[in-house]
Design a protein around this motif. Structure first.
Motif, mmCIF file in Angstrom:
data_model
loop_
_atom_site.group_PDB
_atom_site.id
_atom_site.type_symbol
_atom_site.label_atom_id
_atom_site.label_comp_id
_atom_site.label_asym_id
_atom_site.label_seq_id
_atom_site.Cartn_x
_atom_site.Cartn_y
_atom_site.Cartn_z
ATOM 1 N N UNK A 214 20.784 5.174 16.033
ATOM 2 C CA UNK A 214 20.607 4.618 17.926
ATOM 3 C C UNK A 214 21.755 5.270 17.858
ATOM 4 N N UNK A 215 22.978 6.555 18.493
ATOM 5 C CA UNK A 215 23.600 7.078 19.096
ATOM 6 C C UNK A 215 22.658 8.486 18.744
ATOM 7 N N UNK A 216 22.539 8.360 17.975
ATOM 8 C CA UNK A 216 21.102 10.335 17.718
ATOM 9 C C UNK A 216 20.208 10.134 19.044
ATOM 10 N N UNK A 217 19.798 8.928 18.745
ATOM 11 C CA UNK A 217 18.700 8.914 20.075
ATOM 12 C C UNK A 217 18.820 8.635 21.462
ATOM 13 N N UNK A 218 19.726 7.643 21.523
ATOM 14 C CA UNK A 218 20.569 7.214 22.934
ATOM 15 C C UNK A 218 21.019 8.447 23.576
ATOM 16 N N UNK A 219 21.853 8.960 22.526
ATOM 17 C CA UNK A 219 22.833 10.292 23.196
ATOM 18 C C UNK A 219 24.170 10.197 24.082
ATOM 19 N N UNK A 220 23.080 9.371 25.419
ATOM 20 C CA UNK A 220 23.954 8.994 26.748
ATOM 21 C C UNK A 220 24.063 7.526 27.039
#
Length: 230
Positions: A214-220
Protein backbone atom coordinates in the motif's frame (compact mmCIF):
# COMPACT_ATOMS: atom_id res chain seq x y z
CA UNK A 1 0.83 16.95 1.90
CA UNK A 2 4.31 15.53 1.52
CA UNK A 3 5.39 11.96 1.15
CA UNK A 4 5.36 9.65 4.15
CA UNK A 5 8.74 9.58 5.85
CA UNK A 6 7.81 8.47 9.40
CA UNK A 7 6.09 5.21 10.36
CA UNK A 8 4.84 4.84 13.94
CA UNK A 9 3.68 1.43 15.09
CA UNK A 10 1.65 0.09 17.95
CA UNK A 11 3.32 -2.99 19.48
CA UNK A 12 0.80 -5.54 20.84
CA UNK A 13 -1.42 -6.90 18.09
CA UNK A 14 0.33 -4.89 15.38
CA UNK A 15 3.98 -5.96 15.44
CA UNK A 16 3.80 -8.65 18.13
CA UNK A 17 1.42 -11.63 18.20
CA UNK A 18 0.67 -11.04 21.87
CA UNK A 19 -3.09 -10.47 22.08
CA UNK A 20 -3.86 -14.01 23.23
CA UNK A 21 -1.23 -13.79 25.94
CA UNK A 22 -2.59 -10.47 27.18
CA UNK A 23 -6.12 -11.87 27.32
CA UNK A 24 -5.14 -14.97 29.30
CA UNK A 25 -2.93 -12.95 31.66
CA UNK A 26 -5.65 -10.40 32.41
CA UNK A 27 -8.27 -13.08 33.02
CA UNK A 28 -5.95 -14.95 35.37
CA UNK A 29 -5.05 -11.74 37.23
CA UNK A 30 -8.75 -10.95 37.71
CA UNK A 31 -9.44 -14.43 39.06
CA UNK A 32 -6.56 -14.27 41.52
CA UNK A 33 -7.74 -10.84 42.71
CA UNK A 34 -11.22 -12.19 43.35
CA UNK A 35 -12.76 -10.00 40.66
CA UNK A 36 -15.29 -11.11 38.02
CA UNK A 37 -13.38 -12.71 35.16
CA UNK A 38 -13.88 -10.64 31.99
CA UNK A 39 -14.60 -12.49 28.78
CA UNK A 40 -11.94 -12.54 26.08
CA UNK A 41 -13.79 -10.06 23.86
CA UNK A 42 -13.92 -7.51 26.69
CA UNK A 43 -10.18 -7.80 27.27
CA UNK A 44 -9.43 -7.49 23.56
CA UNK A 45 -11.48 -4.31 23.60
CA UNK A 46 -9.16 -2.56 26.08
CA UNK A 47 -5.82 -3.62 24.58
CA UNK A 48 -3.94 -0.49 23.62
CA UNK A 49 -4.81 1.51 26.71
CA UNK A 50 -2.31 2.00 29.51
CA UNK A 51 -2.68 -0.73 32.12
CA UNK A 52 -4.42 1.36 34.82
CA UNK A 53 -6.83 2.76 32.22
CA UNK A 54 -7.44 -0.73 30.83
CA UNK A 55 -8.33 -2.23 34.21
CA UNK A 56 -10.59 0.74 35.02
CA UNK A 57 -12.35 0.28 31.68
CA UNK A 58 -12.92 -3.42 32.41
CA UNK A 59 -14.53 -2.60 35.78
CA UNK A 60 -16.28 0.77 35.33
CA UNK A 61 -18.58 0.21 38.34
CA UNK A 62 -15.82 -0.76 40.79
CA UNK A 63 -15.29 1.92 43.44
CA UNK A 64 -12.70 0.07 45.54
CA UNK A 65 -9.29 1.13 44.21
CA UNK A 66 -7.59 -1.61 46.21
CA UNK A 67 -9.46 -4.26 44.24
CA UNK A 68 -8.44 -2.62 40.98
CA UNK A 69 -4.86 -2.35 42.23
CA UNK A 70 -4.88 -6.08 42.99
CA UNK A 71 -5.70 -6.81 39.35
CA UNK A 72 -2.95 -4.44 38.23
CA UNK A 73 -0.38 -6.04 40.50
CA UNK A 74 -1.39 -9.54 39.47
CA UNK A 75 -1.18 -8.69 35.79
CA UNK A 76 2.27 -7.15 36.13
CA UNK A 77 3.58 -10.10 38.12
CA UNK A 78 2.28 -12.68 35.69
CA UNK A 79 3.48 -10.78 32.64
CA UNK A 80 6.97 -10.49 34.12
CA UNK A 81 6.95 -14.22 34.81
CA UNK A 82 6.12 -15.21 31.25
CA UNK A 83 8.43 -17.82 29.65
CA UNK A 84 11.83 -16.63 28.46
CA UNK A 85 10.84 -17.54 24.89
CA UNK A 86 9.74 -14.21 23.37
CA UNK A 87 6.27 -13.70 21.98
CA UNK A 88 6.56 -13.91 18.22
CA UNK A 89 6.43 -11.02 15.81
CA UNK A 90 3.85 -11.40 13.08
CA UNK A 91 5.11 -12.87 9.78
CA UNK A 92 7.00 -10.38 7.69
CA UNK A 93 7.36 -7.75 10.42
CA UNK A 94 11.12 -7.87 10.93
CA UNK A 95 11.91 -8.07 7.23
CA UNK A 96 9.59 -5.16 6.45
CA UNK A 97 10.96 -2.98 9.24
CA UNK A 98 14.52 -3.60 8.10
CA UNK A 99 13.57 -2.81 4.51
CA UNK A 100 11.80 0.44 5.43
CA UNK A 101 14.71 1.57 7.56
CA UNK A 102 17.09 0.87 4.67
CA UNK A 103 14.82 2.95 2.42
CA UNK A 104 15.13 5.90 4.78
CA UNK A 105 11.84 5.73 6.66
CA UNK A 106 12.00 6.86 10.27
CA UNK A 107 10.55 4.18 12.53
CA UNK A 108 8.96 4.57 15.96
CA UNK A 109 6.75 2.71 18.44
CA UNK A 110 3.80 4.14 20.38
CA UNK A 111 2.44 1.52 22.77
CA UNK A 112 0.16 0.99 25.72
CA UNK A 113 2.84 -1.23 27.26
CA UNK A 114 4.97 0.02 30.11
CA UNK A 115 8.60 0.88 29.50
CA UNK A 116 9.89 -2.22 31.27
CA UNK A 117 7.66 -4.47 29.18
CA UNK A 118 8.52 -2.87 25.87
CA UNK A 119 12.25 -2.88 26.53
CA UNK A 120 12.04 -6.53 27.46
CA UNK A 121 10.33 -7.33 24.15
CA UNK A 122 12.81 -5.23 22.17
CA UNK A 123 15.70 -6.94 23.91
CA UNK A 124 14.31 -10.41 23.25
CA UNK A 125 13.98 -9.62 19.55
CA UNK A 126 17.37 -7.87 19.38
CA UNK A 127 15.62 -4.60 18.51
CA UNK A 128 16.93 -2.32 21.27
CA UNK A 129 18.03 0.85 19.49
CA UNK A 130 16.36 -0.19 16.25
CA UNK A 131 13.55 2.39 16.45
CA UNK A 132 14.46 6.07 16.44
CA UNK A 133 11.83 6.82 19.08
CA UNK A 134 9.57 4.83 21.42
CA UNK A 135 6.87 5.96 23.84
CA UNK A 136 5.05 3.92 26.48
CA UNK A 137 1.85 4.60 28.37
CA UNK A 138 3.57 4.81 31.75
CA UNK A 139 5.78 7.73 30.67
CA UNK A 140 3.18 9.89 28.94
CA UNK A 141 -0.60 10.11 28.43
CA UNK A 142 -2.45 6.91 27.54
CA UNK A 143 -4.05 6.48 24.14
CA UNK A 144 -6.20 7.95 22.62
CA UNK A 145 -4.67 11.18 23.94
CA UNK A 146 -2.32 12.49 21.22
CA UNK A 147 0.59 13.33 23.53
CA UNK A 148 2.43 10.09 22.81
CA UNK A 149 2.52 10.83 19.09
CA UNK A 150 3.22 14.51 19.59
CA UNK A 151 6.29 13.67 21.68
CA UNK A 152 7.56 11.24 19.06
CA UNK A 153 7.08 13.78 16.28
CA UNK A 154 8.94 16.45 18.25
CA UNK A 155 11.80 14.08 19.02
CA UNK A 156 12.13 13.17 15.35
CA UNK A 157 11.44 16.70 14.11
CA UNK A 158 8.76 15.13 11.91
CA UNK A 159 5.57 16.71 10.57
CA UNK A 160 2.19 15.09 11.29
CA UNK A 161 1.38 15.32 7.58
CA UNK A 162 4.41 13.16 6.76
CA UNK A 163 3.78 10.54 9.46
CA UNK A 164 1.57 7.46 9.58
CA UNK A 165 0.27 5.58 12.62
CA UNK A 166 -0.24 1.82 12.21
CA UNK A 167 -2.35 0.03 14.81
CA UNK A 168 -4.92 -2.63 15.60
CA UNK A 169 -7.27 -0.74 17.93
CA UNK A 170 -9.63 2.20 17.92
CA UNK A 171 -7.35 3.78 20.52
CA UNK A 172 -4.49 3.84 18.00
CA UNK A 173 -6.63 5.30 15.25
CA UNK A 174 -8.31 7.89 17.47
CA UNK A 175 -4.93 8.91 18.86
CA UNK A 176 -3.69 9.52 15.32
CA UNK A 177 -6.77 11.59 14.49
CA UNK A 178 -6.28 13.60 17.68
CA UNK A 179 -2.69 14.31 16.58
CA UNK A 180 -3.81 15.35 13.06
CA UNK A 181 -2.16 12.26 11.61
CA UNK A 182 -3.43 9.62 9.22
CA UNK A 183 -3.60 5.97 10.28
CA UNK A 184 -3.63 2.50 8.78
CA UNK A 185 -5.60 -0.17 10.64
CA UNK A 186 -4.57 -3.82 10.92
CA UNK A 187 -7.36 -6.38 11.28
CA UNK A 188 -5.35 -9.33 12.64
CA UNK A 189 -4.91 -7.90 16.15
CA UNK A 190 -7.21 -6.99 19.01
CA UNK A 191 -10.25 -5.44 17.33
CA UNK A 192 -12.49 -6.31 14.41
CA UNK A 193 -12.48 -4.72 10.98
CA UNK A 194 -15.91 -3.18 11.65
CA UNK A 195 -14.67 -1.52 14.85
CA UNK A 196 -11.61 -0.18 13.08
CA UNK A 197 -13.44 1.12 10.03
CA UNK A 198 -15.67 3.24 12.24
CA UNK A 199 -12.52 5.26 13.04
CA UNK A 200 -12.03 6.06 9.35
CA UNK A 201 -8.43 4.96 8.77
CA UNK A 202 -6.95 5.79 5.37
CA UNK A 203 -6.47 2.08 4.76
CA UNK A 204 -7.06 -1.31 6.37
CA UNK A 205 -4.77 -4.36 5.99
CA UNK A 206 -5.31 -8.02 6.82
CA UNK A 207 -1.62 -9.02 6.81
CA UNK A 208 1.40 -6.96 7.78
CA UNK A 209 3.04 -7.47 4.39
CA UNK A 210 0.19 -5.55 2.76
CA UNK A 211 1.42 -2.32 4.32
CA UNK A 212 4.50 -2.17 2.11
CA UNK A 213 2.41 -2.77 -0.99
CA UNK A 214 0.00 0.00 0.00
CA UNK A 215 2.82 2.42 0.82
CA UNK A 216 4.39 1.89 -2.58
CA UNK A 217 1.05 2.56 -4.30
CA UNK A 218 -0.32 5.33 -2.09
CA UNK A 219 2.91 7.25 -1.97
CA UNK A 220 1.45 10.18 -0.10
CA UNK A 221 -0.34 10.36 3.23
CA UNK A 222 -3.03 12.57 1.76
CA UNK A 223 -3.89 10.26 -1.13
CA UNK A 224 -7.26 8.61 -0.70
CA UNK A 225 -7.53 4.86 -0.82
CA UNK A 226 -10.34 2.37 -1.09
CA UNK A 227 -10.71 -0.06 1.79
CA UNK A 228 -9.81 -3.57 0.74
CA UNK A 229 -7.36 -2.57 -1.99
CA UNK A 230 -3.82 -3.89 -1.72
Amino acid sequence: MGEVDTLIFDWDGTLSDSVGHIVSTMRCAAEQAGMPIPDALAVRGIIGLGLPEAVAALYPQEQDQQRLDAVLAGYRTQYRNQPAQPLQLFPGVLESLESWRAQGYRLAVATGKGRTGLDRMLRQHDLLGFFESTRCADETASKPHPRMLQEILRELNAAPSRALMVGDSSFDLDMAANADMRAVAVTYGAQSRDQLLRCRPVHCIDEFSELGVWLSKAGRVGQKSVMGEA
